[in-house]
Design a protein around this motif. Structure first.
Motif, PDB file in Angstrom:
ATOM      1  N   VAL A 148      -6.139 -28.682  -3.178  1.00  0.00           N
ATOM      2  CA  VAL A 148      -7.334 -28.519  -4.064  1.00  0.00           C
ATOM      3  C   VAL A 148      -6.762 -27.143  -4.828  1.00  0.00           C
ATOM      4  CG1 VAL A 148      -9.588 -27.963  -4.458  1.00  0.00           C
ATOM      5  CG2 VAL A 148      -9.059 -29.491  -2.852  1.00  0.00           C
ATOM      6  N   GLU A 149      -6.800 -27.254  -6.063  1.00  0.00           N
ATOM      7  CA  GLU A 149      -6.256 -26.041  -6.815  1.00  0.00           C
ATOM      8  C   GLU A 149      -7.589 -25.473  -7.400  1.00  0.00           C
ATOM      9  OE1 GLU A 149      -3.926 -27.403 -10.401  1.00  0.00           O
ATOM     10  OE2 GLU A 149      -2.113 -27.622  -8.995  1.00  0.00           O
ATOM     11  N   THR A 150      -7.705 -24.114  -6.979  1.00  0.00           N
ATOM     12  CA  THR A 150      -8.695 -23.272  -7.333  1.00  0.00           C
ATOM     13  C   THR A 150      -8.321 -22.018  -7.705  1.00  0.00           C
ATOM     14  OG1 THR A 150     -10.890 -22.342  -6.711  1.00  0.00           O
ATOM     15  CG2 THR A 150      -8.869 -22.439  -4.964  1.00  0.00           C
ATOM     16  N   VAL A 151      -9.482 -20.980  -7.892  1.00  0.00           N
ATOM     17  CA  VAL A 151      -8.972 -19.604  -8.113  1.00  0.00           C
ATOM     18  C   VAL A 151      -9.587 -18.610  -6.885  1.00  0.00           C
ATOM     19  CG1 VAL A 151      -8.634 -20.091 -10.463  1.00  0.00           C
ATOM     20  CG2 VAL A 151     -10.798 -19.349  -9.727  1.00  0.00           C
ATOM     21  N   GLY A 152      -9.312 -17.483  -7.095  1.00  0.00           N
ATOM     22  CA  GLY A 152      -9.908 -16.410  -6.049  1.00  0.00           C
ATOM     23  C   GLY A 152      -9.570 -15.105  -6.205  1.00  0.00           C
ATOM     24  N   SER A 153      -9.688 -14.370  -5.355  1.00  0.00           N
ATOM     25  CA  SER A 153      -9.415 -12.896  -5.451  1.00  0.00           C
ATOM     26  C   SER A 153      -8.887 -12.392  -4.129  1.00  0.00           C
ATOM     27  CB  SER A 153     -10.654 -12.103  -6.080  1.00  0.00           C
ATOM     28  OG  SER A 153     -11.385 -12.224  -5.032  1.00  0.00           O
ATOM     29  N   GLY A 154      -8.317 -11.240  -4.279  1.00  0.00           N
ATOM     30  CA  GLY A 154      -7.708 -10.512  -2.975  1.00  0.00           C
ATOM     31  C   GLY A 154      -8.819  -9.304  -2.551  1.00  0.00           C
ATOM     32  N   ALA A 155      -9.095  -9.484  -1.321  1.00  0.00           N
ATOM     33  CA  ALA A 155     -10.007  -8.059  -0.947  1.00  0.00           C
ATOM     34  C   ALA A 155      -9.224  -7.056  -0.596  1.00  0.00           C
ATOM     35  CB  ALA A 155     -10.778  -8.837   0.461  1.00  0.00           C
ATOM     36  N   MET A 156      -9.334  -5.986  -1.339  1.00  0.00           N
ATOM     37  CA  MET A 156      -8.440  -4.904  -1.312  1.00  0.00           C
ATOM     38  C   MET A 156      -9.059  -3.644  -0.276  1.00  0.00           C
ATOM     39  SD  MET A 156      -7.057  -2.402  -4.221  1.00  0.00           S
ATOM     40  CE  MET A 156      -8.429  -1.599  -4.312  1.00  0.00           C
ATOM     41  N   TRP A 157      -8.386  -2.904   0.388  1.00  0.00           N
ATOM     42  CA  TRP A 157      -8.869  -1.785   0.945  1.00  0.00           C
ATOM     43  C   TRP A 157      -7.941  -0.436   0.310  1.00  0.00           C
ATOM     44  CZ3 TRP A 157      -6.475  -0.111   6.365  1.00  0.00           C
ATOM     45  CH2 TRP A 157      -5.257  -0.241   6.302  1.00  0.00           C
ATOM     46  N   GLY A 158      -8.843   0.638   0.433  1.00  0.00           N
ATOM     47  CA  GLY A 158      -8.468   1.654  -0.631  1.00  0.00           C
ATOM     48  C   GLY A 158      -8.615   3.035  -0.053  1.00  0.00           C
ATOM     49  N   ALA A 159      -8.325   3.932  -0.523  1.00  0.00           N
ATOM     50  CA  ALA A 159      -8.531   5.521  -0.116  1.00  0.00           C
ATOM     51  C   ALA A 159      -8.466   6.425  -1.515  1.00  0.00           C
ATOM     52  CB  ALA A 159      -7.597   5.814   0.776  1.00  0.00           C
ATOM     53  N   ARG A 160      -9.116   7.562  -1.426  1.00  0.00           N
ATOM     54  CA  ARG A 160      -8.809   8.529  -2.653  1.00  0.00           C
ATOM     55  C   ARG A 160      -7.628   9.002  -2.860  1.00  0.00           C
ATOM     56  NH1 ARG A 160     -13.442  11.513  -4.284  1.00  0.00           N
ATOM     57  NH2 ARG A 160     -12.002  13.164  -4.779  1.00  0.00           N
ATOM     58  N   GLU A 161      -7.212   9.243  -3.956  1.00  0.00           N
ATOM     59  CA  GLU A 161      -5.966   9.554  -4.425  1.00  0.00           C
ATOM     60  C   GLU A 161      -5.544  10.739  -3.753  1.00  0.00           C
ATOM     61  OE1 GLU A 161      -3.907  10.391  -8.480  1.00  0.00           O
ATOM     62  OE2 GLU A 161      -5.924  10.840  -8.457  1.00  0.00           O
ATOM     63  N   ASP A 162      -6.445  11.663  -3.433  1.00  0.00           N
ATOM     64  CA  ASP A 162      -5.954  12.956  -2.511  1.00  0.00           C
ATOM     65  C   ASP A 162      -5.704  12.922  -1.092  1.00  0.00           C
ATOM     66  OD1 ASP A 162      -8.709  13.023  -2.019  1.00  0.00           O
ATOM     67  OD2 ASP A 162      -9.408  14.494  -2.956  1.00  0.00           O
ATOM     68  N   VAL A 163      -6.013  11.848  -0.554  1.00  0.00           N
ATOM     69  CA  VAL A 163      -5.788  11.807   0.612  1.00  0.00           C
ATOM     70  C   VAL A 163      -4.138  11.808   1.172  1.00  0.00           C
ATOM     71  CG1 VAL A 163      -5.890  10.062   2.978  1.00  0.00           C
ATOM     72  CG2 VAL A 163      -7.702  10.338   1.152  1.00  0.00           C
ATOM     73  N   ASP A 164      -3.818  12.616   2.243  1.00  0.00           N
ATOM     74  CA  ASP A 164      -2.389  12.818   2.309  1.00  0.00           C
ATOM     75  C   ASP A 164      -1.456  11.578   2.419  1.00  0.00           C
ATOM     76  OD1 ASP A 164      -0.262  13.328   4.528  1.00  0.00           O
ATOM     77  OD2 ASP A 164      -0.561  15.345   3.269  1.00  0.00           O
ATOM     78  N   GLU A 165      -0.382  11.868   1.773  1.00  0.00           N
ATOM     79  CA  GLU A 165       0.574  10.537   1.496  1.00  0.00           C
ATOM     80  C   GLU A 165       1.072   9.997   2.997  1.00  0.00           C
ATOM     81  OE1 GLU A 165       5.027  10.063  -0.068  1.00  0.00           O
ATOM     82  OE2 GLU A 165       3.449  10.375  -1.715  1.00  0.00           O
TER      83      GLU A 165
END
Length: 222
Positions: A148-165
């Motif tokens: 079945v052709e459909t659409v969707g999205s990816g569930a992303m996790w993230g962090a603040r830019e200033d967290v140590d690399e």
């Protein structure tokens, strides 16, 4: 939001969420175009699922405010029972695969997954690239044997830019290593949908520098 927040950075896509609007064969509904004049459950009360659903029907030239007989909002199980009772004609769902309530329904009823009419999925993804073209594999649900052709999205996790690399690098490395992916698949069903291949493909915001470093080293990002 009243104040812009632009310090968030992505750490990768965790898993994919598939658009899976469904109905029963007895309704005669096959594509979004067939929803005109119908009673539709657009998601749970207080949720945001209806916003995606309305984007998809608008891509077919339908107006959610005018072209449905009625729009209701029900929790997943109540929506399934309302469909069985003929109180609604179709139910919206966005989730990982397989979705338990849909699997349960397919055991006792002739399930139909509502699809895009020919050409309309491409129209949507060109206009709104945040929606990913996805294929729901045949056999995911009883009685739905073809893809079945459909659409969707990816569930992303993230962090603040200033967290140590280095901190983000080690976290992402642990999650997307072979042993990390195996572990995630064991502790949660959605974890089975995680992959290094897709982790950096569809992030809606810039990646954190630590995540970017790992994905480049792993060959998942050019």
């Amino acid at each position: 939001y009243k104040k812009e927040f632009n310090k968030m950075r992505g750490m990768g896509i965790l898993y994919l969420q598939y658009g899976q609007p469904f109905t029963l064969a007895s309704t005669g509904i096959k594509t979004y175009l067939d929803l005109k004049g119908k009673v539709v459950c657009a998601g749970s009360p207080g949720g945001s699922m209806h916003q995606q659903f309305f984007d998809w029907v608008r891509a077919h030239g339908l107006d959610p405010d005018k072209d449905f007989k009625k729009v209701v909002y029900l929790p997943a199980r109540e929506a399934m029972e309302a469909l069985k009772a003929g109180q609604v004609d179709a139910v919206m769902e966005v989730s990982t695969l397989p979705t338990p309530t849909i699997s349960e329904l397919a055991l006792t009823h002739d399930l139909v997954l509502i699809t895009f009419a020919p050409g309309y999925r491409e129209k949507l993804t060109e206009a709104m690239p945040q929606y990913l073209p996805l294929t729901l594999p045949g056999g995911t649900y009883k009685g739905v044997d073809g893809d079945v052709e459909t659409v969707g999205s990816g569930a992303m996790w993230g962090a603040r830019e200033d967290v140590d690399e280095d901190v983000i690098y080690e976290i992402v490395k642990a999650a997307y290593s072979p042993s990390g992916l195996e572990y995630m698949g064991k502790v949660h069903a959605a974890g089975k949908g995680m992959s290094l291949e897709n982790a950096a493909r569809w992030t809606p915001i810039p990646l954190h520098s630590g995540a970017e470093k790992f994905f480049k080293e792993a060959g998942a990002l050019n």
